[in-house]
Design a protein around this motif. Sequence first.
Motif, PDB file in Angstrom:
ATOM      1  N   ARG A 189      43.477  38.555  35.870  1.00 56.22           N
ATOM      2  CA  ARG A 189      43.512  37.363  36.716  1.00 56.22           C
ATOM      3  C   ARG A 189      42.654  37.615  37.950  1.00 56.22           C
ATOM      4  O   ARG A 189      42.704  38.701  38.525  1.00 56.22           O
ATOM      5  N   TYR A 190      41.906  36.582  38.337  1.00 57.95           N
ATOM      6  CA  TYR A 190      41.121  36.695  39.566  1.00 57.95           C
ATOM      7  C   TYR A 190      41.129  35.370  40.300  1.00 57.95           C
ATOM      8  O   TYR A 190      40.826  34.315  39.718  1.00 57.95           O
ATOM      9  N   ASP A 191      41.498  35.409  41.568  1.00 63.55           N
ATOM     10  CA  ASP A 191      41.421  34.238  42.432  1.00 63.55           C
ATOM     11  C   ASP A 191      41.391  34.722  43.880  1.00 63.55           C
ATOM     12  O   ASP A 191      42.370  35.299  44.354  1.00 63.55           O
ATOM     13  N   PRO A 192      40.285  34.516  44.592  1.00 68.62           N
ATOM     14  CA  PRO A 192      40.194  35.012  45.964  1.00 68.62           C
ATOM     15  C   PRO A 192      41.172  34.345  46.923  1.00 68.62           C
ATOM     16  O   PRO A 192      41.397  34.866  48.023  1.00 68.62           O
ATOM     17  N   ALA A 193      41.765  33.204  46.519  1.00 71.06           N
ATOM     18  CA  ALA A 193      42.721  32.513  47.380  1.00 71.06           C
ATOM     19  C   ALA A 193      44.163  32.941  47.126  1.00 71.06           C
ATOM     20  O   ALA A 193      45.079  32.441  47.778  1.00 71.06           O
ATOM     21  N   ILE A 194      44.376  33.863  46.182  1.00 68.24           N
ATOM     22  CA  ILE A 194      45.713  34.361  45.870  1.00 68.24           C
ATOM     23  C   ILE A 194      45.727  35.865  46.153  1.00 68.24           C
ATOM     24  O   ILE A 194      45.063  36.632  45.438  1.00 68.24           O
ATOM     25  N   PRO A 195      46.431  36.318  47.188  1.00 64.43           N
ATOM     26  CA  PRO A 195      46.385  37.743  47.550  1.00 64.43           C
ATOM     27  C   PRO A 195      46.638  38.691  46.379  1.00 64.43           C
ATOM     28  O   PRO A 195      45.977  39.722  46.253  1.00 64.43           O
ATOM     29  N   ALA A 196      47.571  38.344  45.505  1.00 63.73           N
ATOM     30  CA  ALA A 196      47.914  39.232  44.390  1.00 63.73           C
ATOM     31  C   ALA A 196      46.776  39.365  43.383  1.00 63.73           C
ATOM     32  O   ALA A 196      46.728  40.345  42.633  1.00 63.73           O
ATOM     33  N   PHE A 197      45.852  38.386  43.363  1.00 63.59           N
ATOM     34  CA  PHE A 197      44.780  38.387  42.367  1.00 63.59           C
ATOM     35  C   PHE A 197      43.390  38.389  43.017  1.00 63.59           C
ATOM     36  O   PHE A 197      42.396  38.080  42.363  1.00 63.59           O
ATOM     37  N   ALA A 198      43.324  38.740  44.297  1.00 64.10           N
ATOM     38  CA  ALA A 198      42.066  38.645  45.034  1.00 64.10           C
ATOM     39  C   ALA A 198      41.088  39.770  44.723  1.00 64.10           C
ATOM     40  O   ALA A 198      39.911  39.676  45.063  1.00 64.10           O
ATOM     41  N   GLN A 199      41.576  40.818  44.058  1.00 62.85           N
ATOM     42  CA  GLN A 199      40.697  41.929  43.695  1.00 62.85           C
ATOM     43  C   GLN A 199      40.029  41.624  42.359  1.00 62.85           C
ATOM     44  O   GLN A 199      40.686  41.492  41.332  1.00 62.85           O
ATOM     45  N   LYS A 200      38.721  41.508  42.377  1.00 59.93           N
ATOM     46  CA  LYS A 200      37.986  41.163  41.155  1.00 59.93           C
ATOM     47  C   LYS A 200      37.994  42.354  40.196  1.00 59.93           C
ATOM     48  O   LYS A 200      37.715  43.483  40.610  1.00 59.93           O
TER      49      LYS A 200
END
Length: 203
Positions: free
Chosen positions: A67-78
Amino acid sequence: MVGNSKLIENYAQIHASQAYGNTSVKNLRLIRPEIQLLRPQSIVDYGCGQSALLDRLDLGYPVEGYRYDPAIPAFAQKPDAKVDLLINVDVLEHVEESDLDEVLADMRAMCRDALIIVDTAPAKGVLPDGRNLHVTLKPHDWWRERIAQHFGPLYPVRTLRRARAGFKTWQRGPKQTLQYHLMRAREDARYYAKRVQGKHKVL
């Protein structure tokens, strides 16, 4: 991180205050047969929001999911890995037009194939600056041309609403097309059976 950092922060605040970003799950019965026929071994949900897509994907075989989403802290790491398939649903319309090429190039570099769905209609909400949440509103053909500049030839993906433009980077042969329609029929039968039992809300 690519894209407008201020805009991403606005979306982060929205995600923190309300449920948001489950369109990919709603489209699952349409896109799962496409993915099963492609048979990727690794998938990234790029711009995943709060979506449970990977948890519900259920392809019938093990798959490595990111999962990747820069607006979600838990998934902000690409993720560092290059995956077989990138899924991107209702994300690009949230990217300013001036940043689209940077984001699309980032997506292209992460995957072998991609399945992309874009909403071409205005959202119900607005940003703090008064703009519609969908900051880039363009017709289907515009999106096809813009995405193809990075991904090459695109093929249609069916979506729940006409206002959404769906594309994938691979083509089905005649045999796979027959398989796809049979699989879609099973998906629809399962979906409507659950609705009758009250397990699904009307979309």
